[in-house]
Design a protein around this motif. Sequence first.
Motif, short mmCIF file in Angstrom:
data_model
loop_
_atom_site.label_atom_id
_atom_site.label_comp_id
_atom_site.label_asym_id
_atom_site.label_seq_id
_atom_site.Cartn_x
_atom_site.Cartn_y
_atom_site.Cartn_z
N ALA A 15 5.55 1.80 5.53
CA ALA A 15 4.12 1.92 5.86
C ALA A 15 3.92 1.89 7.38
O ALA A 15 3.09 2.62 7.91
CB ALA A 15 3.33 0.79 5.19
N ILE A 16 4.70 1.04 8.06
CA ILE A 16 4.60 0.95 9.52
C ILE A 16 4.99 2.29 10.16
O ILE A 16 4.28 2.81 11.01
CB ILE A 16 5.49 -0.20 10.06
N LYS A 17 6.11 2.86 9.71
CA LYS A 17 6.57 4.14 10.26
C LYS A 17 5.55 5.24 10.03
O LYS A 17 5.33 6.09 10.89
CB LYS A 17 7.91 4.53 9.65
N ALA A 18 4.92 5.23 8.86
CA ALA A 18 3.97 6.29 8.50
C ALA A 18 2.54 5.95 8.93
O ALA A 18 1.64 6.74 8.71
CB ALA A 18 4.02 6.53 6.99
N LYS A 19 2.35 4.76 9.51
CA LYS A 19 1.02 4.28 9.91
C LYS A 19 0.02 4.35 8.75
O LYS A 19 -1.11 4.81 8.89
CB LYS A 19 0.49 5.07 11.11
N ARG A 20 0.45 3.85 7.61
CA ARG A 20 -0.40 3.84 6.42
C ARG A 20 -1.01 2.46 6.23
O ARG A 20 -0.35 1.45 6.43
CB ARG A 20 0.42 4.20 5.18
N SER A 72 0.67 -9.13 -4.46
CA SER A 72 0.76 -7.73 -4.86
C SER A 72 0.31 -6.88 -3.70
O SER A 72 -0.36 -7.36 -2.79
CB SER A 72 -0.04 -7.44 -6.13
N TYR A 73 0.71 -5.62 -3.72
CA TYR A 73 0.44 -4.76 -2.58
C TYR A 73 0.50 -3.31 -3.03
O TYR A 73 1.09 -2.98 -4.06
CB TYR A 73 1.47 -4.99 -1.47
N LYS A 74 -0.14 -2.46 -2.24
CA LYS A 74 -0.15 -1.02 -2.56
C LYS A 74 -0.35 -0.27 -1.26
O LYS A 74 -1.28 -0.56 -0.50
CB LYS A 74 -1.30 -0.74 -3.53
N ILE A 75 0.54 0.68 -0.99
CA ILE A 75 0.36 1.53 0.19
C ILE A 75 -0.77 2.50 -0.11
O ILE A 75 -0.81 3.12 -1.17
CB ILE A 75 1.65 2.31 0.53
N LEU A 76 -1.71 2.60 0.81
CA LEU A 76 -2.84 3.50 0.63
C LEU A 76 -2.55 4.85 1.28
O LEU A 76 -1.67 4.96 2.12
CB LEU A 76 -4.10 2.87 1.26
N ASP A 77 -3.30 5.86 0.86
CA ASP A 77 -3.11 7.19 1.45
C ASP A 77 -3.66 7.26 2.86
O ASP A 77 -3.26 8.08 3.67
CB ASP A 77 -3.79 8.27 0.58
N GLU A 78 -4.60 6.38 3.14
CA GLU A 78 -5.28 6.38 4.43
C GLU A 78 -4.34 5.91 5.55
O GLU A 78 -3.60 4.96 5.38
CB GLU A 78 -6.46 5.41 4.34
N THR A 79 -4.41 6.59 6.69
CA THR A 79 -3.59 6.18 7.83
C THR A 79 -4.48 5.47 8.84
O THR A 79 -5.70 5.50 8.74
CB THR A 79 -2.92 7.40 8.51
N TYR A 80 -3.85 4.83 9.81
CA TYR A 80 -4.60 4.17 10.88
C TYR A 80 -4.04 4.63 12.22
O TYR A 80 -2.92 5.11 12.30
CB TYR A 80 -4.51 2.64 10.74
N LYS A 81 -4.84 4.47 13.24
CA LYS A 81 -4.40 4.79 14.59
C LYS A 81 -4.07 3.49 15.31
O LYS A 81 -4.68 2.47 15.02
CB LYS A 81 -5.51 5.52 15.35
N ASN A 82 -3.13 3.55 16.22
CA ASN A 82 -2.77 2.34 16.97
C ASN A 82 -3.92 1.84 17.83
O ASN A 82 -4.50 2.58 18.56
CB ASN A 82 -1.56 2.59 17.86
#
Length: 82
Positions: A15-20, A72-82
Amino acid sequence: SESNNKDKYNILSRAIKAKRKVWINFQSLDKNATERIIHPCNLFLYNNEWYVSAFCELRGEIRHFSLSRIKSYKILDETYKN
């Protein structure tokens, strides 16, 4: 558990690499579960415990979450900007 934390580590790492953004159900120290949407930016080991540093949308600031207390956790499709 160790293997469960390894899964969380690997998924958060991706998730960190993909900024998700990631949805987590997190158990706070007072045992209350809270749902958060976080923007994970770093994983670190402190006192033999893995943590993720992340911007927390609920709190509006960087927080550190212990992997063992992420229930529990789930990667979302939404990305974030730094």
